[in-house]
Design an enzyme around this catalytic site. Sequence first.
Site, PDB file in Angstrom:
ATOM      1  N   CYS A   1      43.900  51.619  57.434  1.00 28.50           N
ATOM      2  CA  CYS A   1      44.617  50.570  56.705  1.00 28.50           C
ATOM      3  C   CYS A   1      43.595  49.489  56.394  1.00 28.50           C
ATOM      4  O   CYS A   1      42.536  49.789  55.832  1.00 28.50           O
ATOM      5  CB  CYS A   1      45.821  50.070  57.510  1.00 28.50           C
ATOM      6  SG  CYS A   1      45.393  49.427  59.142  1.00 28.50           S
ATOM      7  N   GLN A   2      43.865  48.250  56.800  1.00 31.20           N
ATOM      8  CA  GLN A   2      42.884  47.185  56.558  1.00 31.20           C
ATOM      9  C   GLN A   2      41.906  47.051  57.728  1.00 31.20           C
ATOM     10  O   GLN A   2      40.707  46.918  57.533  1.00 31.20           O
ATOM     11  CB  GLN A   2      43.634  45.861  56.323  1.00 31.20           C
ATOM     12  CG  GLN A   2      42.753  44.664  56.014  1.00 31.20           C
ATOM     13  CD  GLN A   2      42.119  44.739  54.636  1.00 31.20           C
ATOM     14  OE1 GLN A   2      42.565  45.469  53.759  1.00 31.20           O
ATOM     15  NE2 GLN A   2      41.040  43.992  54.437  1.00 31.20           N
ATOM     16  N   THR A   3      42.457  47.104  58.954  1.00 28.92           N
ATOM     17  CA  THR A   3      41.584  46.982  60.139  1.00 28.92           C
ATOM     18  C   THR A   3      41.951  48.022  61.219  1.00 28.92           C
ATOM     19  O   THR A   3      41.662  47.819  62.392  1.00 28.92           O
ATOM     20  CB  THR A   3      41.689  45.575  60.785  1.00 28.92           C
ATOM     21  OG1 THR A   3      43.024  45.395  61.291  1.00 28.92           O
ATOM     22  CG2 THR A   3      41.365  44.468  59.803  1.00 28.92           C
ATOM     23  N   HIS A   4      42.606  49.084  60.798  1.00 25.94           N
ATOM     24  CA  HIS A   4      43.098  50.104  61.731  1.00 25.94           C
ATOM     25  C   HIS A   4      44.030  49.508  62.790  1.00 25.94           C
ATOM     26  O   HIS A   4      43.928  49.793  63.984  1.00 25.94           O
ATOM     27  CB  HIS A   4      41.957  50.863  62.402  1.00 25.94           C
ATOM     28  CG  HIS A   4      42.438  52.114  63.090  1.00 25.94           C
ATOM     29  ND1 HIS A   4      43.379  52.960  62.549  1.00 25.94           N
ATOM     30  CD2 HIS A   4      42.125  52.650  64.305  1.00 25.94           C
ATOM     31  CE1 HIS A   4      43.608  53.956  63.391  1.00 25.94           C
ATOM     32  NE2 HIS A   4      42.873  53.782  64.465  1.00 25.94           N
ATOM     33  N   HIS A   5      44.924  48.687  62.299  1.00 27.05           N
ATOM     34  CA  HIS A   5      46.014  48.172  63.126  1.00 27.05           C
ATOM     35  C   HIS A   5      47.266  48.971  62.753  1.00 27.05           C
ATOM     36  O   HIS A   5      47.760  49.782  63.536  1.00 27.05           O
ATOM     37  CB  HIS A   5      46.141  46.667  62.843  1.00 27.05           C
ATOM     38  CG  HIS A   5      47.368  46.028  63.411  1.00 27.05           C
ATOM     39  ND1 HIS A   5      47.483  44.684  63.590  1.00 27.05           N
ATOM     40  CD2 HIS A   5      48.531  46.541  63.824  1.00 27.05           C
ATOM     41  CE1 HIS A   5      48.665  44.395  64.107  1.00 27.05           C
ATOM     42  NE2 HIS A   5      49.322  45.500  64.242  1.00 27.05           N
ATOM     43  N   ARG A   6      47.750  48.789  61.514  1.00 24.43           N
ATOM     44  CA  ARG A   6      48.930  49.551  61.073  1.00 24.43           C
ATOM     45  C   ARG A   6      48.671  51.055  61.151  1.00 24.43           C
ATOM     46  O   ARG A   6      49.544  51.835  61.523  1.00 24.43           O
ATOM     47  CB  ARG A   6      49.296  49.156  59.631  1.00 24.43           C
ATOM     48  CG  ARG A   6      49.830  47.757  59.497  1.00 24.43           C
ATOM     49  CD  ARG A   6      49.945  47.338  58.052  1.00 24.43           C
ATOM     50  NE  ARG A   6      48.656  47.077  57.431  1.00 24.43           N
ATOM     51  CZ  ARG A   6      48.500  46.727  56.151  1.00 24.43           C
ATOM     52  NH1 ARG A   6      49.542  46.624  55.366  1.00 24.43           N
ATOM     53  NH2 ARG A   6      47.297  46.487  55.663  1.00 24.43           N
ATOM     54  N   SER A   7      47.454  51.465  60.777  1.00 18.44           N
ATOM     55  CA  SER A   7      47.187  52.913  60.746  1.00 18.44           C
ATOM     56  C   SER A   7      47.035  53.517  62.135  1.00 18.44           C
ATOM     57  O   SER A   7      47.018  54.736  62.273  1.00 18.44           O
ATOM     58  CB  SER A   7      45.947  53.210  59.901  1.00 18.44           C
ATOM     59  OG  SER A   7      44.839  52.460  60.328  1.00 18.44           O
TER      60      SER A   7
HETATM   61  O1  LIG Z   1      45.925  46.486  57.891  1.00 19.16           O
HETATM   62  S1  LIG Z   1      45.963  45.881  59.245  1.00 19.16           S
HETATM   63  O2  LIG Z   1      47.215  46.175  59.894  1.00 19.16           O
HETATM   64  O3  LIG Z   1      44.799  46.301  60.011  1.00 19.16           O
HETATM   65  S2  LIG Z   1      45.810  43.996  59.004  1.00 19.16           S
END
Ligand SMILES: O=S(=O)([O-])[S-]
Length: 274
Positions: free
Chosen positions: A230-236
Site C-alpha cells: 500500500c503506502q507504507t505496508h500498513h493497510r497491505s
Molecule cells: O498505506 S498505509 O496504510 O501504509 S498509510
Amino acid sequence: MSLFPLLLQPAELAGRLNEPRLLILDVGKEAIYQQAHLPGAIFLDYRRLQKGVPPAPGLLPEAEAIAQLFSDIGLQADTHVVAYDDEGGTRAARLLWLLDAAGHQHYSWLNGGIHAWLDEDLPIETEAVYAIPSQVTAAQLDLKPQVDLEYLLAHYQDENLVIWDARTAEEFAGSRVMAARGGHIPGAVNYDWSLLIDPARNNRLLPLETIQKQLSALGIDSSKTVITHCQTHHRSSFSWLAGKILGFKQIFGYPGAWSEWGNNPDTPVAVGKD
Ligand SMILES: O=S(=O)([O-])[S-]
C-alpha cells in the site's frame, strides 16, 4: 505447536484466556485501550512496528529494535501472540507480519478486534497490564529476506507473480497522489484492503469463500507468488494476513511500498484503473 488458528474467533479466545503461553497484544489507540481492553491484554505502540524513516517509513525496524520490542513484550519462542486493534485489523496485521518476518511462529488475529469482542458481550478490563520482559537478542531472530525495490524491479513482470495493491481505487489510478508520483506498479491489481472486512459485522472478516472468489477473479490466488503493498505496508499487512488465512504459501509484503516506489524517479509507473 500453536494454541489457536490464525483466524481466531472471540468466543474461542474467551474460553481459554488462562493459557500460560498466551500473550494478547492491543495495537489499537491508547485512549481506547484505557477505556476497555481484553483481560490481560498489553498495550503496544503501533509506531514500534515500522522503521519510520523517509522515504520508506514502512520498512522493518533494525534487528536490534525488533529484539528490544520482543524483550519488552516478554516474548518467548513458544509464546502464542493474539493481536487485535480498534481499526479493522490493519495495525494487528502489521504486528503479525513483523512477527512472521522475524521468524516467530505462533500468532493469531482476533476476528473483528475489540469491536467484535464487545459485540459478543465478552469480559473487558480497564486497568493497564504490563509485560514481564524477556531477553531476546538480535542474533536470536530468524529474520526472513524481505521483498525490496531491487527484487520487485527484477520481477514485477513475471507471469507467476501478482502484485496486490491494497490502496484505494483513487490512489491506484493516480488521481490521489501520495508520493512524488501517483499511480501504480505496472501490472499490479487493485483490491482495497477494506473490502476484506464487514463493517456491518463489527469488522469481522468476510466469509473466506467470498474473499477467495473475489481475489481469484482478479488473478490473485495461491498458484502465484503474491506481493502486497500500500503506502507504507500498513493497510497491505491486512491483505497479507487475509492471504495467509486463505492458505497462500507464497505471499509476502513489500514494506518499501508506494512511498518508496512512487518517490523513486527510476521506477516505472502506470496510471488509470488498470
Ligand atoms: O498505506 S498505509 O496504510 O501504509 S498509510
